[in-house]
Design an enzyme around this catalytic site. Structure first.
Site, PDB file in Angstrom:
ATOM      1  N   SER A  80     -10.208  -5.749  10.777  1.00  0.00           N
ATOM      2  CA  SER A  80     -11.423  -5.092  10.285  1.00  0.00           C
ATOM      3  C   SER A  80     -12.346  -6.153   9.714  1.00  0.00           C
ATOM      4  O   SER A  80     -11.926  -6.952   8.871  1.00  0.00           O
ATOM      5  CB  SER A  80     -11.088  -4.058   9.204  1.00  0.00           C
ATOM      6  OG  SER A  80     -10.462  -2.936   9.774  1.00  0.00           O
ATOM      7  N   ARG A  83       0.843  -1.197   0.000  1.00  0.00           N
ATOM      8  CA  ARG A  83       0.000   0.000   0.000  1.00  0.00           C
ATOM      9  C   ARG A  83       0.878   1.247   0.000  1.00  0.00           C
ATOM     10  O   ARG A  83       1.888   1.297   0.699  1.00  0.00           O
ATOM     11  CB  ARG A  83      -0.920   0.022   1.231  1.00  0.00           C
ATOM     12  CG  ARG A  83      -2.014  -1.035   1.189  1.00  0.00           C
ATOM     13  CD  ARG A  83      -2.931  -0.942   2.383  1.00  0.00           C
ATOM     14  NE  ARG A  83      -3.877  -2.054   2.387  1.00  0.00           N
ATOM     15  CZ  ARG A  83      -4.721  -2.319   3.386  1.00  0.00           C
ATOM     16  NH1 ARG A  83      -4.734  -1.542   4.458  1.00  0.00           N
ATOM     17  NH2 ARG A  83      -5.540  -3.350   3.316  1.00  0.00           N
ATOM     18  N   ARG A 118       2.315  -5.678  11.881  1.00  0.00           N
ATOM     19  CA  ARG A 118       1.580  -4.813  12.814  1.00  0.00           C
ATOM     20  C   ARG A 118       1.249  -5.499  14.128  1.00  0.00           C
ATOM     21  O   ARG A 118       1.403  -4.907  15.210  1.00  0.00           O
ATOM     22  CB  ARG A 118       0.300  -4.298  12.148  1.00  0.00           C
ATOM     23  CG  ARG A 118      -0.541  -3.428  13.057  1.00  0.00           C
ATOM     24  CD  ARG A 118      -1.781  -2.911  12.364  1.00  0.00           C
ATOM     25  NE  ARG A 118      -1.468  -1.926  11.323  1.00  0.00           N
ATOM     26  CZ  ARG A 118      -2.382  -1.161  10.720  1.00  0.00           C
ATOM     27  NH1 ARG A 118      -3.659  -1.266  11.061  1.00  0.00           N
ATOM     28  NH2 ARG A 118      -2.022  -0.309   9.796  1.00  0.00           N
ATOM     29  N   GLU A 136      -6.041  -0.380  15.741  1.00  0.00           N
ATOM     30  CA  GLU A 136      -6.739  -1.369  14.893  1.00  0.00           C
ATOM     31  C   GLU A 136      -5.798  -2.453  14.361  1.00  0.00           C
ATOM     32  O   GLU A 136      -4.747  -2.158  13.812  1.00  0.00           O
ATOM     33  CB  GLU A 136      -7.418  -0.642  13.733  1.00  0.00           C
ATOM     34  CG  GLU A 136      -8.197  -1.554  12.801  1.00  0.00           C
ATOM     35  CD  GLU A 136      -7.460  -1.819  11.496  1.00  0.00           C
ATOM     36  OE1 GLU A 136      -7.347  -3.002  11.129  1.00  0.00           O
ATOM     37  OE2 GLU A 136      -7.002  -0.854  10.875  1.00  0.00           O
ATOM     38  N   ARG A 155       2.516   1.209  10.214  1.00  0.00           N
ATOM     39  CA  ARG A 155       2.012   1.608   8.906  1.00  0.00           C
ATOM     40  C   ARG A 155       3.172   1.552   7.908  1.00  0.00           C
ATOM     41  O   ARG A 155       3.991   2.458   7.840  1.00  0.00           O
ATOM     42  CB  ARG A 155       1.424   3.026   8.972  1.00  0.00           C
ATOM     43  CG  ARG A 155       0.506   3.384   7.813  1.00  0.00           C
ATOM     44  CD  ARG A 155       0.021   4.821   7.947  1.00  0.00           C
ATOM     45  NE  ARG A 155      -0.700   5.063   9.182  1.00  0.00           N
ATOM     46  CZ  ARG A 155      -1.995   4.822   9.353  1.00  0.00           C
ATOM     47  NH1 ARG A 155      -2.714   4.334   8.358  1.00  0.00           N
ATOM     48  NH2 ARG A 155      -2.585   5.073  10.509  1.00  0.00           N
TER      49      ARG A 155
END
Length: 421
Positions: free
Chosen positions: A350, A258, A388, A347, A273
């Site tokens: 999801s 990403r 993460r 987070e 991130r």
């Protein structure tokens, strides 16, 4: 993508859904484009029908003069058909572009809100750890133990680049092995999915056109996936799936990429991130039933919760507000793990369901009991996103001497109780 007939019949509902999601979209513009599409299609089909009649008459006509008249008329109408076909293509382009922007209708239980700051907490689990020493953040833990090299990572891979090293690599593989055991024991079929994916799959899952700026694109026009959801949803693209297979549950793995567009200045250090990471994803296909979608949504969310419980990581579950939902999501939960150095939850999972929003775009159908072709319903949820998830393990299990205690369920995979000793 929604059915245009449904949109026409539920204009107010679509408008309310767009407003709740904070998405600007003109239903009237879409309906005008749909009228233009239908008119262009009608004109094209009318001209083509006349052309077909003339083409059939030519070889049957014996009179040379009349035959020539028919040939001349055929040439004229061929030009007219081509012109109508071009008008139809233009009308379709406008209509399709607008159809791709129509947001799915959020569930009534989705709370109002503009962004993630207004998500609503629905559950917490676990005891927040109390330390008898000043706890370190994950970057300090990684660097002091020679478990990561961010400077050389940036040198090799650029901004947000990283190397993981030594014991933390063992920990990462242990997580993957435990996750494989955990999710496959719950009826999920393992799948290694490609990370180089065609544009059609991104359009189908709703990541294009809205999220295209966050994707890496190759010179051949393909993209690098940011989640295994995208290639996995393409698995049954343009197929009719036997109903007896439902629910289909995939435990899908892929490298992920990403750009992190729009996140400038956020989490610029560490491994929260990053541009390149690895994900296992729960992807589920089921019959076209709202009740079944809701049931499976709760199930895959519970799976993620119980995975964190097994690791002994405190977490909370929030239901996402309308403004924090994507274009296609009907409802979404975020599961957030506790990060001691930040004194807040972040987070890690999801969990979403979409009804037939994705499958209508991807043309994934099944035959119902009465023989009717219906679009499948789809759901997905993170199983493990690494590196993460390592942040919460390292920070919650850190020791005063700099070592990190290994979660009990991972000890068989790591081979020892502490890292750094």
């Amino acid at each position: 993508m929604l059915d245009v007939k449904f949109i026409r019949e539920n204009k107010d509902l679509i408008e309310m859904g767009a407003k709740k999601k904070r998405i600007t979209f003109s239903i009237d513009e879409l309906l005008r484009a749909d009228d233009a599409r239908k008119q262009a299609l009608s004109s094209f089909e009318e001209k083509r029908a006349k052309q077909n009649i003339l083409v059939e008459q030519v070889p049957l006509e014996r009179d040379v003069s009349k035959r020539q008249t028919l040939i001349d008329a055929s040439k004229t109408i061929k030009i007219e058909v081509q012109a109508e076909e071009e008008k139809l293509r233009d009308a379709l382009r406008v209509w399709q572009a607008l159809m791709l922007q129509v947001p799915n209708v959020p569930d009534m239980s989705v709370p109002e809100g503009a962004d993630d700051s207004e998500n609503v907490e629905v559950k917490t689990w676990g005891e927040i750890p109390k330390f008898s020493f000043p706890p370190k953040n994950h970057i300090e833990i990684l660097e002091q133990n020679d478990w990561a090299d961010f400077e050389r990572g940036a040198k090799v891979a650029g901004f947000r680049g990283y190397f993981l090293k030594n014991d933390v690599v063992t920990l990462n593989f242990a997580l993957w092995n435990f996750a494989y055991q955990f999710f496959t024991s719950r009826g999920f079929s393992p799948l290694m999915a490609p990370s180089l994916v065609r544009r059609e799959c991104f359009l189908g899952t709703g990541y294009i056109p809205q999220g295209e700026e966050d994707l890496y694109k190759t010179q051949d026009g393909d993209y690098l996936g940011g989640t295994a959801e995208v290639p996995t949803m393409g698995y049954y693209m343009d197929e009719v799936v036997p109903k007896e297979k439902f629910p289909i549950k995939f435990f899908s793995f892929s490298p992920c990429f990403r750009r992190e567009a729009g996140s400038h200045g956020k989490d610029t250090k560490g491994i929260y991130r990053v541009h390149e990471f690895f994900k296992f994803e729960q992807v589920v296909l089921c019959e076209a039933s709202h009740e079944k979608s809701v049931e499976l949504h709760e199930e895959i969310t519970k799976n993620s919760e119980e995975f964190l419980q097994a690791l002994g990581i405190p977490y909370r579950v929030v239901v996402n507000c309308g403004g924090d939902l994507g274009l296609g999501q009907v409802k979404k939960y975020d599961v957030e793990a506790w990060v001691p150095s930040e004194k807040k939850y972040r987070e890690t999972h999801s969990s979403s369901y979409f009804h037939d929003f994705q499958t209508r775009r991807l043309n994934i159908r099944y035959k119902d009991t009465d023989g009717t072709l219906r679009f499948v319903h789809s759901l997905n949820n993170t199983a493990v996103a690494s590196p993460r998830i390592l942040i919460s393990i390292l920070e919650n299990y850190q020791q005063e001497d700099g070592a990190v205690r290994v979660p009990k369920v991972l000890i068989p995979f790591v081979g020892k109780e502490y890292l750094g000793k």
